[in-house]
Design an enzyme around this catalytic site. Structure first.
Site, PDB file in Angstrom:
ATOM      1  N   GLU A  90      39.490  43.308  46.497  1.00 47.73           N
ATOM      2  CA  GLU A  90      40.665  43.408  46.039  1.00 47.73           C
ATOM      3  C   GLU A  90      41.259  43.285  44.560  1.00 47.73           C
ATOM      4  O   GLU A  90      40.220  43.802  43.751  1.00 47.73           O
ATOM      5  CB  GLU A  90      41.483  42.234  46.800  1.00 47.73           C
ATOM      6  CG  GLU A  90      41.218  42.540  48.438  1.00 47.73           C
ATOM      7  CD  GLU A  90      42.010  41.655  49.161  1.00 47.73           C
ATOM      8  OE1 GLU A  90      43.093  41.541  49.166  1.00 47.73           O
ATOM      9  OE2 GLU A  90      41.294  40.824  50.156  1.00 47.73           O
ATOM     10  N   LEU A 181      29.055  42.176  39.402  1.00 45.45           N
ATOM     11  CA  LEU A 181      29.715  40.974  39.636  1.00 45.45           C
ATOM     12  C   LEU A 181      30.375  40.383  38.289  1.00 45.45           C
ATOM     13  O   LEU A 181      29.831  40.893  37.316  1.00 45.45           O
ATOM     14  CB  LEU A 181      28.488  39.772  40.032  1.00 45.45           C
ATOM     15  CG  LEU A 181      27.123  39.534  38.980  1.00 45.45           C
ATOM     16  CD1 LEU A 181      27.505  38.556  37.829  1.00 45.45           C
ATOM     17  CD2 LEU A 181      26.091  39.215  39.683  1.00 45.45           C
ATOM     18  N   SER A 182      30.940  39.159  38.390  1.00 45.64           N
ATOM     19  CA  SER A 182      31.595  38.727  37.221  1.00 45.64           C
ATOM     20  C   SER A 182      31.599  37.202  37.369  1.00 45.64           C
ATOM     21  O   SER A 182      31.850  36.426  38.390  1.00 45.64           O
ATOM     22  CB  SER A 182      32.979  39.021  36.963  1.00 45.64           C
ATOM     23  OG  SER A 182      33.776  38.743  38.214  1.00 45.64           O
ATOM     24  N   CYS A 198      41.503  38.406  44.418  1.00 44.91           N
ATOM     25  CA  CYS A 198      40.654  38.727  45.590  1.00 44.91           C
ATOM     26  C   CYS A 198      41.428  38.625  47.061  1.00 44.91           C
ATOM     27  O   CYS A 198      40.907  38.616  48.020  1.00 44.91           O
ATOM     28  CB  CYS A 198      39.265  38.036  45.830  1.00 44.91           C
ATOM     29  SG  CYS A 198      38.179  38.405  44.416  1.00 44.91           S
TER      30      CYS A 198
END
Length: 239
Positions: A90, A181-182, A198
């Site tokens: 999201e 990824l973060s 998200c």
């Protein structure tokens, strides 16, 4: 019945004849549009047999919308640039102080299992945090990595407060992964207030510095690389 992500085999080591994964760290802030163009180019090359790549970047402040994004979760649409993206998930925020790892791997050379790949990315973050004495955890109903916050008020359902420290969102093309990824090292956490991160409103976000670790990005990168190699195999500095 599908296996839980916690029960999956996390190892995604390559087949014996595979070359090391290139490891690239960008200097300065990378424009999101530039990153997408570069990823598209790299993914096409990897699909044709080129060497795999992990690219570490920081972005200027922006929001991205995944394929499941709900328009109502963009609370402040004019605050920062907003980009629609083909990754799963999201809305999320990217900005200075956040380490973004774009992971471009050919799963045909490893395991053609998307759920295991997601679990493996979570495992990289969990092992990275463990090296800094932070306990990161996965949740079956929430992709990403979470940290318990016993010092915060309990949630309405009586459970312990948790904050998200790392987000994941991936896309595949011809079994080549991209996006990734973060991990929140020291971003401005107020910037997350422009979205429902998200799509989950019950939990907050945190960072390593917010947890009391005065770490530098370079320190995190060293641990991230070491953790990545335990899960995905050898890396090599890009020339």
């Amino acid at each position: 019945m599908a296996m839980l992500r916690t029960d999956l085999e996390f190892s995604m080591l390559p087949k014996l004849d595979s070359r090391p994964v290139r490891w690239r760290i960008a200097d300065g802030l990378v424009a999101y549009e530039e990153a997408v163009v570069a990823m598209e180019r790299e993914v096409a090359a990897i699909a044709e047999g080129g060497d795999e790549l992990v690219w570490l970047v920081e972005h200027p402040p922006l929001y991205t919308a995944g394929t499941s994004a709900n328009a109502g979760d963009l609370v402040q649409p004019d605050r920062f640039p907003v980009f629609a993206t083909g990754r799963g998930g999201e809305y999320t925020y990217h900005g200075p102080g956040q380490r973004v790892a774009y992971v471009m791997l050919d799963l045909k050379r490893r395991r053609q299992d998307v759920r295991a790949f997601v679990a493996a990315l979570e495992e990289v973050v969990i092992r990275t945090l463990d090296m800094m004495n932070v306990r990161g955890e996965r949740r079956e109903d929430r992709v990403g990595v979470w940290v318990r916050r016993p010092e915060k008020p309990m949630l309405a359902d009586g459970t312990m407060a948790e904050d998200k420290i790392a987000a994941l969102g991936i896309r595949l093309r011809k079994w080549v992964t991209f996006h990734g990824l973060s991990l929140n090292v020291d971003p401005n956490l107020d910037h997350f207030s422009g979205i429902v991160p998200c799509g989950i409103s019950a939990y907050g976000v945190t960072s390593l510095v917010d947890l009391g670790l005065p770490v530098m990005m370079a320190d995190v990168d060293i641990r991230l690389r070491a953790a990545f190699e335990t899960v995905f195999g050898e890396t090599v500095n890009e020339p």
